[in-house]
Motif scaffolding. Sequence first.
Motif, PDB file in Angstrom:
ATOM      1  N   GLY A   5       0.784  -1.225   0.000  1.00  0.00           N
ATOM      2  CA  GLY A   5       0.000   0.000   0.000  1.00  0.00           C
ATOM      3  C   GLY A   5       0.812   1.270   0.000  1.00  0.00           C
ATOM      4  N   LEU A   6       2.126   1.168  -0.289  1.00  0.00           N
ATOM      5  CA  LEU A   6       2.939   2.376  -0.283  1.00  0.00           C
ATOM      6  C   LEU A   6       2.475   3.360  -1.349  1.00  0.00           C
ATOM      7  CD1 LEU A   6       5.338   3.734   1.078  1.00  0.00           C
ATOM      8  CD2 LEU A   6       6.832   2.684  -0.646  1.00  0.00           C
ATOM      9  N   ASN A   7       2.005   2.822  -2.469  1.00  0.00           N
ATOM     10  CA  ASN A   7       1.532   3.709  -3.539  1.00  0.00           C
ATOM     11  C   ASN A   7       0.275   4.464  -3.116  1.00  0.00           C
ATOM     12  OD1 ASN A   7       0.010   1.381  -3.513  1.00  0.00           O
ATOM     13  ND2 ASN A   7      -0.245   1.279  -5.739  1.00  0.00           N
ATOM     14  N   VAL A   8      -0.608   3.795  -2.342  1.00  0.00           N
ATOM     15  CA  VAL A   8      -1.813   4.474  -1.847  1.00  0.00           C
ATOM     16  C   VAL A   8      -1.422   5.561  -0.857  1.00  0.00           C
ATOM     17  CG1 VAL A   8      -4.004   4.195  -0.629  1.00  0.00           C
ATOM     18  CG2 VAL A   8      -3.211   2.409  -2.191  1.00  0.00           C
ATOM     19  N   PHE A   9      -0.491   5.229   0.042  1.00  0.00           N
ATOM     20  CA  PHE A   9      -0.061   6.206   1.049  1.00  0.00           C
ATOM     21  C   PHE A   9       0.573   7.422   0.392  1.00  0.00           C
ATOM     22  CE2 PHE A   9       3.350   7.904   3.740  1.00  0.00           C
ATOM     23  CZ  PHE A   9       2.612   8.340   4.824  1.00  0.00           C
ATOM     24  N   THR A  10       1.510   7.183  -0.547  1.00  0.00           N
ATOM     25  CA  THR A  10       2.196   8.309  -1.185  1.00  0.00           C
ATOM     26  C   THR A  10       1.246   9.120  -2.067  1.00  0.00           C
ATOM     27  OG1 THR A  10       2.925   6.797  -2.945  1.00  0.00           O
ATOM     28  CG2 THR A  10       4.461   7.218  -1.130  1.00  0.00           C
ATOM     29  N   SER A  11       0.323   8.434  -2.725  1.00  0.00           N
ATOM     30  CA  SER A  11      -0.655   9.167  -3.547  1.00  0.00           C
ATOM     31  C   SER A  11      -1.566  10.020  -2.670  1.00  0.00           C
ATOM     32  CB  SER A  11      -1.495   8.177  -4.363  1.00  0.00           C
ATOM     33  OG  SER A  11      -0.701   7.466  -5.278  1.00  0.00           O
ATOM     34  N   GLY A  12      -2.023   9.438  -1.549  1.00  0.00           N
ATOM     35  CA  GLY A  12      -2.853  10.208  -0.617  1.00  0.00           C
ATOM     36  C   GLY A  12      -2.106  11.388  -0.047  1.00  0.00           C
TER      37      GLY A  12
END
Length: 546
Positions: A460-467
């Motif tokens: 979920g790093l991509n979700v965290f960084t996108s958020g």
Amino acid sequence: MEFVVRLLGENPLLLLFAVCAIGYPLGRMRIRGVSLGTASVLFVGIAIGAVDPRLKLPDVVYLFGLTLFIYTIGLNSAAGFFKGFDRRGIRDTALALGVLALAGVADYLLARAANMAGATGSAMYSGAFTNASGLAGVVESVKAAGGTGKALAEPVVGYSLAYPIGIFGPIMVMLLAQRLFGVDLQKEALTVSSYRRSIQKIEVRTIEVTNPAAAGMSVVELTAKQARDVVFGRVLRSSEVLLASGDLKIQLGDRIATTGPEAELDTLTEFLGQISDEEVHLDRTEFDVRRMFVSNPSVAGRPLSQLALPQLHQAVITRVGRGDIDLIPSGDTILELGDRVRVLARRDEMGAVERIFGDSYRALADVDFRTLCIGIALGLMLGLLPIPLPGGITFRLGFAGGPLVVALLLGRLERTGPLVWNLPYTANLTLRQLGLLLFAAGIGTRAGYDFYSTLAGGHGLNVFTSGAAMTLGSGLVMMVVGYKLLKIPLNLLYGIYAGAQTQPVNLAFAVDRTGNDLPNARYATIFPLATIFKILVAQVLFNVLR
């Protein structure tokens, strides 16, 4: 360590107060002039919750805190909210909704680039802007589309990964904006007319009437034409001391005791004549002055004109103290429980006036929990109602929106028959702080472990960084556009931003940072519309990302 974890996990009350006891004093510490205030309780909750999945408080803790905080904010901000729908209010709302719409476009692009599932991408938007109602709407849409099992978990994961940065990201944005623009928030607040009027120094001055044009004018006429923010007290006419009641006719040679801001008194002095050496306001041969607490519920929520004090008791109110400020009263001034009124009256009438206001400090500690509970119950019921929108979409105002809308309406009403809706100022402030502590501790502990474990596992790093990119980017856009292009003072812009985020912790940080209540009114104005708008954006994102 295991013993401590088990002890706290099995005793949620102990966990609650441990989080608050550690977080609250940390929030009062200043590092290079920066303090986190109540937001530190949230971060301590996240840190403790990250240790073990058992260290989380029940849902009811943060929901109760959220409801209490939002309801008291609504009551306190009702007057400013309904006055806020002017040209500037429309501008502020357009700024907030425009940035939220821009963030929706960014969410779509980021979700497409990362190949996210539609439910994950749309819930990421709700998490980045801490909108639980938006998450609920996405989950309902997944169910309506036939989703089960893993499909129903996707929006929860997207929301939980983006949520933490949605809380502390805006704090970073506000700190960065202040440093970037080099704003002294306390000095800037003085440029806001409403704040400047609220803290303006009030003086007492005796003016001698020497202008023939003023002779024959009544006090009412004089107030309407020359001195809207001035209160008239005693009038020394020859050797007789009179009360400056509304129908009293001014005569040449009168020496009038006046109370008001210096600029207003200067204008009035120029019209009436000159400053007198006699200090008529110190004469207590016939009239006396006393400070009294408004503790009588039958008086609260009523304008001063309804009391008819000059006519019935030969008395006038020269000042109204509310919180830390003094107000110059008029006939339209609405009294609230906890106000301190400065009464000028004849000695033999002072007891009767005291009975009208109550003047009991102890009585102010007795919060009317009847009206408090009725108001919150009405708000919660409104929050549960499904509201249909075009396209088959339904949404609920939830635990935050429902109580806020009801509080704004009841705060505007002030009272209904014998029911006084507003709370004493100190009681409102205490309940507000309590609600915020409960909310910050509850939501922090519940988010901590999932947040840590997901990132630690590399998922979920991509979700965290996108958020994070969406939260920080939209915040900086709002600050630059609002401050540089629209010339909105940062004290007010903080409230607009917190309202767009619909996040109580961000509002608390803004109030702590500015040291005044200017962010509160803007927050209450933006919050309801921002809540609804973010629900709609999340629904649109879900449909287009599918």
